[in-house]
Design a protein around this motif. Sequence first.
Motif, PDB file in Angstrom:
ATOM      1  N   TYR A 210       0.838  -1.205   0.000  1.00 32.10           N
ATOM      2  CA  TYR A 210       0.000   0.000   0.000  1.00 32.10           C
ATOM      3  C   TYR A 210       0.870   1.252   0.000  1.00 32.10           C
ATOM      4  CZ  TYR A 210      -3.656  -3.282   1.254  1.00 32.10           C
ATOM      5  OH  TYR A 210      -4.518  -4.338   1.265  1.00 32.10           O
TER       6      TYR A 210
ATOM      7  N   LEU B  26     -12.967   1.607  -0.894  1.00 31.73           N
ATOM      8  CA  LEU B  26     -13.177   0.293  -0.322  1.00 31.73           C
ATOM      9  C   LEU B  26     -12.517   0.180   1.048  1.00 31.73           C
ATOM     10  CD1 LEU B  26     -14.147  -2.574  -1.345  1.00 31.73           C
ATOM     11  CD2 LEU B  26     -11.722  -3.022  -1.409  1.00 31.73           C
TER      12      LEU B  26
ATOM     13  N   ILE C 106     -14.310  -8.476  11.082  1.00 30.64           N
ATOM     14  CA  ILE C 106     -13.331  -9.524  11.379  1.00 30.64           C
ATOM     15  C   ILE C 106     -13.897 -10.519  12.392  1.00 30.64           C
ATOM     16  CG2 ILE C 106     -11.100  -9.940  12.476  1.00 30.64           C
ATOM     17  CD1 ILE C 106     -10.126  -7.368  11.128  1.00 30.64           C
TER      18      ILE C 106
ATOM     19  N   LEU D 278      -3.361  -4.432  14.861  1.00 27.22           N
ATOM     20  CA  LEU D 278      -2.584  -5.448  14.144  1.00 27.22           C
ATOM     21  C   LEU D 278      -3.499  -6.370  13.339  1.00 27.22           C
ATOM     22  CD1 LEU D 278       0.078  -6.295  16.854  1.00 27.22           C
ATOM     23  CD2 LEU D 278       0.557  -5.418  14.564  1.00 27.22           C
ATOM     24  N   ARG D 279      -4.620  -6.755  13.970  1.00 28.64           N
ATOM     25  CA  ARG D 279      -5.559  -7.631  13.257  1.00 28.64           C
ATOM     26  C   ARG D 279      -6.051  -6.973  11.982  1.00 28.64           C
ATOM     27  NH1 ARG D 279      -9.473  -9.990  17.688  1.00 28.64           N
ATOM     28  NH2 ARG D 279     -10.219  -7.864  17.520  1.00 28.64           N
ATOM     29  N   VAL D 280      -6.406  -5.697  12.092  1.00 25.47           N
ATOM     30  CA  VAL D 280      -6.901  -4.974  10.914  1.00 25.47           C
ATOM     31  C   VAL D 280      -5.815  -4.918   9.839  1.00 25.47           C
ATOM     32  CG1 VAL D 280      -7.709  -2.744  10.062  1.00 25.47           C
ATOM     33  CG2 VAL D 280      -8.571  -3.629  12.226  1.00 25.47           C
ATOM     34  N   ALA D 281      -4.569  -4.638  10.263  1.00 25.46           N
ATOM     35  CA  ALA D 281      -3.468  -4.536   9.305  1.00 25.46           C
ATOM     36  C   ALA D 281      -3.274  -5.861   8.563  1.00 25.46           C
ATOM     37  CB  ALA D 281      -2.183  -4.152  10.026  1.00 25.46           C
ATOM     38  N   TYR D 282      -3.299  -6.965   9.307  1.00 25.24           N
ATOM     39  CA  TYR D 282      -3.090  -8.267   8.662  1.00 25.24           C
ATOM     40  C   TYR D 282      -4.268  -8.663   7.772  1.00 25.24           C
ATOM     41  CZ  TYR D 282       1.175  -9.402  11.212  1.00 25.24           C
ATOM     42  OH  TYR D 282       2.463  -9.418  11.680  1.00 25.24           O
ATOM     43  N   PHE D 283      -5.455  -8.187   8.126  1.00 28.93           N
ATOM     44  CA  PHE D 283      -6.637  -8.598   7.379  1.00 28.93           C
ATOM     45  C   PHE D 283      -6.850  -7.774   6.110  1.00 28.93           C
ATOM     46  CE2 PHE D 283     -11.093  -9.385   6.462  1.00 28.93           C
ATOM     47  CZ  PHE D 283     -11.199 -10.731   6.754  1.00 28.93           C
ATOM     48  N   LEU D 284      -6.319  -6.559   6.113  1.00 26.24           N
ATOM     49  CA  LEU D 284      -6.601  -5.616   5.022  1.00 26.24           C
ATOM     50  C   LEU D 284      -6.396  -6.193   3.608  1.00 26.24           C
ATOM     51  CD1 LEU D 284      -7.536  -2.754   4.429  1.00 26.24           C
ATOM     52  CD2 LEU D 284      -5.168  -1.997   4.547  1.00 26.24           C
ATOM     53  N   PRO D 285      -5.278  -6.914   3.337  1.00 29.98           N
ATOM     54  CA  PRO D 285      -5.092  -7.421   1.965  1.00 29.98           C
ATOM     55  C   PRO D 285      -6.265  -8.244   1.461  1.00 29.98           C
ATOM     56  CG  PRO D 285      -3.101  -7.725   3.229  1.00 29.98           C
ATOM     57  CD  PRO D 285      -4.150  -7.258   4.199  1.00 29.98           C
TER      58      PRO D 285
ATOM     59  N   VAL E  38      -9.389  -7.833   1.725  1.00 31.25           N
ATOM     60  CA  VAL E  38     -10.535  -7.104   1.171  1.00 31.25           C
ATOM     61  C   VAL E  38     -10.127  -6.165   0.038  1.00 31.25           C
ATOM     62  CG1 VAL E  38     -11.926  -7.218   3.252  1.00 31.25           C
ATOM     63  CG2 VAL E  38     -10.400  -5.286   2.904  1.00 31.25           C
ATOM     64  N   THR E  39      -8.845  -6.102  -0.274  1.00 29.36           N
ATOM     65  CA  THR E  39      -8.421  -5.185  -1.330  1.00 29.36           C
ATOM     66  C   THR E  39      -8.449  -5.894  -2.679  1.00 29.36           C
ATOM     67  OG1 THR E  39      -6.872  -4.399   0.326  1.00 29.36           O
ATOM     68  CG2 THR E  39      -6.752  -3.394  -1.823  1.00 29.36           C
TER      69      THR E  39
ATOM     70  N   TRP F   8       0.266 -13.266   0.480  1.00 28.02           N
ATOM     71  CA  TRP F   8       0.035 -11.918   1.005  1.00 28.02           C
ATOM     72  C   TRP F   8      -1.449 -11.694   1.281  1.00 28.02           C
ATOM     73  CZ3 TRP F   8      -2.552  -7.633  -1.286  1.00 28.02           C
ATOM     74  CH2 TRP F   8      -2.355  -6.424  -0.612  1.00 28.02           C
ATOM     75  N   ARG F   9      -2.288 -12.185   0.375  1.00 33.11           N
ATOM     76  CA  ARG F   9      -3.718 -11.928   0.474  1.00 33.11           C
ATOM     77  C   ARG F   9      -4.395 -12.732   1.582  1.00 33.11           C
ATOM     78  NH1 ARG F   9      -6.876  -9.449  -2.613  1.00 33.11           N
ATOM     79  NH2 ARG F   9      -9.111  -9.787  -2.541  1.00 33.11           N
TER      80      ARG F   9
ATOM     81  N   TYR G  16      -6.220 -13.448   6.737  1.00 32.67           N
ATOM     82  CA  TYR G  16      -7.528 -14.076   6.849  1.00 32.67           C
ATOM     83  C   TYR G  16      -7.442 -15.357   7.678  1.00 32.67           C
ATOM     84  CZ  TYR G  16     -11.685 -16.678   5.362  1.00 32.67           C
ATOM     85  OH  TYR G  16     -12.831 -17.415   5.333  1.00 32.67           O
TER      86      TYR G  16
ATOM     87  N   ILE H 264      -6.713 -14.865  11.356  1.00 27.03           N
ATOM     88  CA  ILE H 264      -7.903 -14.499  12.133  1.00 27.03           C
ATOM     89  C   ILE H 264      -8.728 -15.747  12.470  1.00 27.03           C
ATOM     90  CG2 ILE H 264     -10.064 -13.201  12.050  1.00 27.03           C
ATOM     91  CD1 ILE H 264      -7.566 -11.443  12.248  1.00 27.03           C
TER      92      ILE H 264
END
Lengths: 274, 323
Positions: free
Chosen positions: A25, A252, A264, B125-132, B134-135, B186-187, B191, B194
């Motif tokens: 990013y 998004l 999550i 941290l959870r959000v950072a790892y999960f972000l890929p 949903v992109t 990476w993607r 996920y 989590i």
Amino acid sequence: MTSRRGRILTLVALIIGALITLFPYYWLAVMASNTTADIYTTPPKLTFGGHLFANIGEVFSQINFFGSLLNTLIAAVVTTLLVLFFDSLAAFTFAKYDFPGANLLFGILLATFVVPTQLSAIPQFTIMAHLGWVGDLKALIIPAAANAFGIFWMRQYARGAIPDELLEAARIDGAGFFRTYLSVGLPVLRPALAFLGIFTFVNVWNDYLWPLVVLIDSNHVTLQVALAQLQGAYVKDYSVVMAGTLVAIVPLIIVFLLGARHFIRNIAAGALKG
Amino acid sequence: MTAILPAESAGTRRAPVRRTPAGHRKRWRYLPQYLAIAPFFVLFAIFGLYPVLYSFYLALQRWDGVGPMKFVGLQNFAYLLTDTTFWDSIGNTLIIFVMSTVPMTALALLVALGLNSSVRYKGALRVAYFLPNVTSIVAMSLVFGSIFSDEFGILNWVLRLVGIGDVDWLNDPWAIRGAISIMIIWRWTGYNAIIFLAGLQAMPTDVLEAARIDGAGPVQTFFRVTLPLLRPVLLFSVVMSAIGGLQIFSESQVLLGNRGGPGGAGMTMVLYFYNTAFADNDFGYGAAIAWGIFVVVVLFSILNWRLVARPERGQVQTKGAGR
């Protein structure tokens, strides 16, 4: 394991991992804010430049791209609203009402999970051609307006979340079926609706194969298709492509961050039940 | 849909016989419920069931999507069996699946264990790892395309810095598969982390406590207690990865084009399907490929299930650790 040093080491490792995860990013933003000439240097330029808005302007001067942003937004919002309505209505019904054939119909619904998407892609395309929907957003929205996953998932939620006493009270007050759904079902299902809403929005926004098939060569391409086209058209001007990419993912990411915690948690809960 | 129709048509057929208000009420009593669930079944019948049946009919034809269809019987399927590109695409898909799933599962476990310990900033941290996850794959494939770029790519620049030297990411067959695998890792690592984290948090603490009291070290506890107890979640993750892994399309198509790059090393099953049906307009053969993919997916799922869902070895190990 719970020692102070262990905790700090774990945290450092997790942060390094997160930085690696987030690097693409950052790199995207670096490329989108520099000129293409700045990108093609050795060693590479690792910091933001001042050309972000010029690059985005270049992207938007392509009328198609602005239109595609709008198309994607329309497709994602309309599909999400339809899915939320149809799925929650069906889930509410399956969860709380007994009617002849309910179990059989729910079984059929579950069985549809195994139908692979490629099998239906070509005939779906010919159906769209017959209906005159090729190149039209309807081809994205209508087939996706209700889905088995959402109904299944929300039914699980509705079964536990809606107390029978509430339904009984609504019935005594003279509320019909639909009225009961609106005044008792929907309010209780709100957290589930939020999750399914983000999930659907993200999926429609990101979908590529089907829009590529059914919308290409039309004025109604979505962002993902436009991006692929932008890449083809601007082979030399990489920073413009990257500015377009940035424009395509920022809305998004905002939607996701708004509901991230909730989202999550639900993903995790779904996996445990599954 | 077919199951709804009898209820409705039965109502209209019998209408003249019983016209009492009570009978009327009874007949239409469940109409709201049927209407409420109808949209899904109607849409599925039109855009799901009918297309699947029709695609079998299509697989028996030669058709370019515009001209007349020509019935060719099982020719498409016969050709599919001898089509080396199809077999190669199966091979590529499976290779990429293995190259991505093994490291991804290991990394996801590590991240999950880290997040399950008492560290700070867990939410962020959870959000950072999960972000890929949903992109958009298309958008990030473009970014990775630049990262992997041969001469000016930042990855090769780093590899040169640490003395490994350039990798021909978008030309060498194995490097191509590696590049696609890296994008998948990476993607999906976040996920799965989590999912694993949820499994870890649902774990009965008394069992872990018992292992600790019995003198098991962290490593021993992990392999003999945590991992076996995590088995259902691992199973879910691997099955989901397999289903997803067999559908790889966007990464290849965006990074390498319709032909899967030099030597077709990135030609996956779904890319071959797309290429045949929608780039070459060979709808009949495309439908046959779709059925081929379906068979591979079913076989692979059965195999997967057998390998992962073997007899309860995990429980034996749990007992061993508790002893």
